[in-house]
Write an enzyme that holds these catalytic residues in place. Structure first.
Site, short mmCIF file in Angstrom:
data_model
loop_
_atom_site.label_atom_id
_atom_site.label_comp_id
_atom_site.label_asym_id
_atom_site.label_seq_id
_atom_site.Cartn_x
_atom_site.Cartn_y
_atom_site.Cartn_z
N ASP A 1 2.71 20.98 9.12
CA ASP A 1 2.06 21.34 8.08
C ASP A 1 1.20 22.47 8.09
O ASP A 1 0.18 22.69 8.81
CB ASP A 1 1.42 19.97 7.70
CG ASP A 1 2.19 18.68 7.57
OD1 ASP A 1 3.55 18.99 7.68
OD2 ASP A 1 1.71 17.56 7.43
N SER B 1 -2.28 9.70 7.44
CA SER B 1 -2.22 9.19 6.13
C SER B 1 -3.33 9.52 5.13
O SER B 1 -3.76 8.76 4.18
CB SER B 1 -2.32 7.59 6.10
OG SER B 1 -1.50 7.13 7.08
N GLY C 1 7.60 10.39 8.95
CA GLY C 1 8.37 9.48 8.28
C GLY C 1 9.93 9.87 8.49
O GLY C 1 10.37 10.68 8.48
N ARG D 1 6.96 17.17 12.47
CA ARG D 1 6.98 18.04 11.44
C ARG D 1 5.44 18.71 11.35
O ARG D 1 4.58 18.38 11.75
CB ARG D 1 6.85 17.15 10.17
CG ARG D 1 7.11 17.60 8.90
CD ARG D 1 6.77 16.85 7.70
NE ARG D 1 5.29 16.65 7.46
CZ ARG D 1 4.68 15.39 7.43
NH1 ARG D 1 5.37 14.29 7.57
NH2 ARG D 1 3.54 15.19 7.35
N TYR E 1 1.40 6.90 -0.30
CA TYR E 1 2.27 5.70 -0.40
C TYR E 1 2.16 4.75 -1.28
O TYR E 1 3.00 3.91 -1.67
CB TYR E 1 1.57 4.89 1.02
CG TYR E 1 1.57 5.92 2.25
CD1 TYR E 1 2.72 6.21 2.69
CD2 TYR E 1 0.44 6.21 2.75
CE1 TYR E 1 3.07 6.88 3.83
CE2 TYR E 1 0.48 6.96 3.96
CZ TYR E 1 1.72 7.16 4.67
OH TYR E 1 1.86 8.02 5.78
N GLU F 1 -0.05 2.68 8.41
CA GLU F 1 1.39 3.23 8.31
C GLU F 1 2.48 2.16 8.79
O GLU F 1 3.56 2.52 8.66
CB GLU F 1 1.68 4.41 8.73
CG GLU F 1 0.94 5.76 8.10
CD GLU F 1 0.60 6.79 9.19
OE1 GLU F 1 -0.17 6.53 10.09
OE2 GLU F 1 0.87 8.09 9.09
N ASN G 1 2.80 16.35 12.96
CA ASN G 1 3.02 14.94 12.94
C ASN G 1 4.22 14.80 13.86
O ASN G 1 5.47 15.39 13.73
CB ASN G 1 3.40 14.55 11.68
CG ASN G 1 2.24 14.58 10.73
OD1 ASN G 1 1.44 13.73 10.90
ND2 ASN G 1 2.18 15.45 9.82
N GLU H 1 -1.69 20.62 10.42
CA GLU H 1 -1.80 19.41 11.38
C GLU H 1 -0.07 19.49 11.88
O GLU H 1 0.66 19.85 11.05
CB GLU H 1 -2.06 18.31 10.77
CG GLU H 1 -1.34 17.75 9.65
CD GLU H 1 -1.40 16.36 9.52
OE1 GLU H 1 -1.60 15.33 10.50
OE2 GLU H 1 -1.15 15.53 8.48
N1 LIG Z 1 -8.62 22.44 4.53
C1 LIG Z 1 -8.11 21.80 3.47
N2 LIG Z 1 -7.79 22.62 2.63
C2 LIG Z 1 -7.10 22.03 1.42
N3 LIG Z 1 -6.56 20.86 1.50
C3 LIG Z 1 -6.58 20.09 2.63
C4 LIG Z 1 -7.63 20.58 3.75
N4 LIG Z 1 -7.28 19.73 4.70
C5 LIG Z 1 -6.72 18.84 4.34
N5 LIG Z 1 -6.17 18.97 3.16
C6 LIG Z 1 -5.56 17.93 2.07
O1 LIG Z 1 -5.72 16.69 2.67
C7 LIG Z 1 -4.30 16.10 3.31
C8 LIG Z 1 -4.58 15.20 4.47
O2 LIG Z 1 -5.05 16.23 5.35
P1 LIG Z 1 -4.28 16.45 6.76
O3 LIG Z 1 -5.39 17.08 7.58
O4 LIG Z 1 -3.08 16.70 6.57
O5 LIG Z 1 -4.65 14.72 7.54
P2 LIG Z 1 -3.50 13.59 7.70
O6 LIG Z 1 -3.50 13.31 9.18
O7 LIG Z 1 -4.37 12.36 7.10
O8 LIG Z 1 -2.41 14.03 6.94
C9 LIG Z 1 -3.49 17.21 3.34
O9 LIG Z 1 -2.20 17.09 3.16
C10 LIG Z 1 -4.18 18.30 2.31
O10 LIG Z 1 -3.54 17.67 1.01
MG LIG Z 2 -1.10 15.40 6.82
#
Ligand SMILES: Nc1ncnc2c1ncn2[C@@H]1O[C@H](COP(=O)(O)OP(=O)(O)O)[C@@H](O)[C@H]1O
Ligand SMILES: [Mg+2]
Length: 356
Positions: free
Chosen positions: A292, A177, A313, A290, A250, A15, A309, A307
């Protein structure tokens, strides 16, 4: 005299580029809030450097090399002590958002914006943050954690993961990311997805997936004792992006639609806002974060913490500042508030008893 704020950006994660964009926006906003701002660039390799604000605004990253100092001032610039009243770390991902930079700033005795070492490290770790969320009664998707790459551990995890059903999301425990993440739609593809995630980390999560999940985000702001939540927003990946992948984040200018406030009932939005504050406090976050969530399409009652953050950003179109703008706090006031929180925390800390 104006207070001097260093905005630290760049860093060694994927990032890096978005961090530069975040810094441009925050430098401008802190200047508008009345601070004297020094952009501090961490290149992928080499010395940290102070960049002139006008150069940064024009995308130029040349500047004067800096060195940390453990004297009265925290940095030396061109051989002279360089005073800063606080810093605003905007380095996303590894070494910036995971407590490493925060620990370094603690040693320098500088007030800094955002979470401390422990909350940053816990927030960056997808397994640990979920464990802490679970303890606070926050709804989660079940997952299997694999912490050994040996055949036996992987085979046992793959077997356990089958019970979660499809789709599955396989992710490195500590990254961001969407790097290293795979959506698995057939069990035959699971082992490959796990091997891919292991390229990025030595711990991997296999998580139950929500198909076509709604992605709801919420901003938290404050201290662990007194935090509040922004309105909720919704991220909708568009076109060929099946989830919010690296490209949608990105590379594709048109990768998502962002709706803020999210089209949710007042009741659901209220619950998600309360949960965002709860997780912020449970992790002991400070300043900003943030949070999510993933939501089953068609049922506002089924949502899960995804998760957190701790250095979101901060570009002019980033989710976190947009959420606060829609809540009535403009980006200039937001940056100012974050600096005040950093300075208040440092003052509170200096009043604690220490044993020497
Ligand atoms: N259990 C899940 N079910 C559906 N989509 C998921 C799931 N886990 C992750 N994703 C998808 O993958 C993206 C990235 O996962 P995330 O856990 O937020 O990791 P990062 O820290 O890389 O953003 C999420 O924004 C979502 O679109
Ligand atoms: Mg994420």
């Amino acid at each position: 005299m104006k207070e001097k704020i260093g905005v630290i950006f760049g860093g060694r994660s994927a990032e890096h580029e978005v961090s530069i964009e975040s810094a441009k926006t925050v430098v401008k906003n802190l200047s508008l809030a009345g601070y004297a701002v020094s952009p501090i660039y961490i290149p992928r390799r080499g010395a940290w450097r102070r960049v002139a604000p006008a150069a940064l605004a024009g995308g130029r990253l040349a500047g004067t090399d800096m060195e940390p100092s453990f004297g009265k001032e925290s940095f030396m610039l061109a051989g002279r002590p360089f005073r800063l009243d606080a810093v605003f770390p905007l380095v996303h991902g590894s070494t910036g958002e995971d407590g490493i930079l925060q620990g370094f700033l603690e040693l320098l005795d500088l007030p800094y914006v955002g979470s401390g070492v422990l909350a940053s490290a816990a927030g960056m770790d997808k397994a640990l943050s979920k464990d802490i969320a679970r303890k606070s009664g926050i709804p989660l998707l079940p997952h299997v954690e694999i912490s050994g790459r040996d055949k036996k551990s992987v085979a046992a995890a793959l077997k356990a993961a089958r019970r979660l059903g499809l789709p599955l999301f396989v992710k490195p425990a500590q990254l961001g990311s969407s790097v290293g993440i795979t959506k698995v739609k057939a069990f035959n593809d699971l082992a490959r997805a796990v091997a891919f995630a292991f390229q990025y980390d030595w711990r991997v999560l296999i998580e139950k997936g929500v198909d076509r999940a709604r992605e709801i985000v919420c901003g938290a702001l404050g201290s662990p004792l007194d935090a509040r939540a922004s309105v909720c927003g919704e991220v909708r990946p568009k076109g060929r992006h099946e989830f919010y992948d690296y490209e949608a984040k990105y590379l594709d200018d048109n990768g998502i639609d962002f709706l803020a406030p999210a089209p949710l009932s007042v009741k659901t939005a209220g619950r998600l806002r309360a949960l965002s504050v709860a997780i912020f406090k449970a992790l002991g976050c400070c300043g900003m974060a943030r949070v999510d969530f993933l939501m089953e399409p068609g049922s506002e009652d089924r949502f899960y913490f995804c998760e957190i953050n701790t250095i979101p950003g901060f570009t002019s179109h980033s989710l976190y500042p947009t959420l606060w703008k829609k809540t009535g706090l403009d980006p200039v006031k937001l940056s100012h508030r974050l600096v005040r929180l950093a300075i208040e925390r440092q003052k509170a800390k200096s009043r604690l008893q220490t044993v020497r």
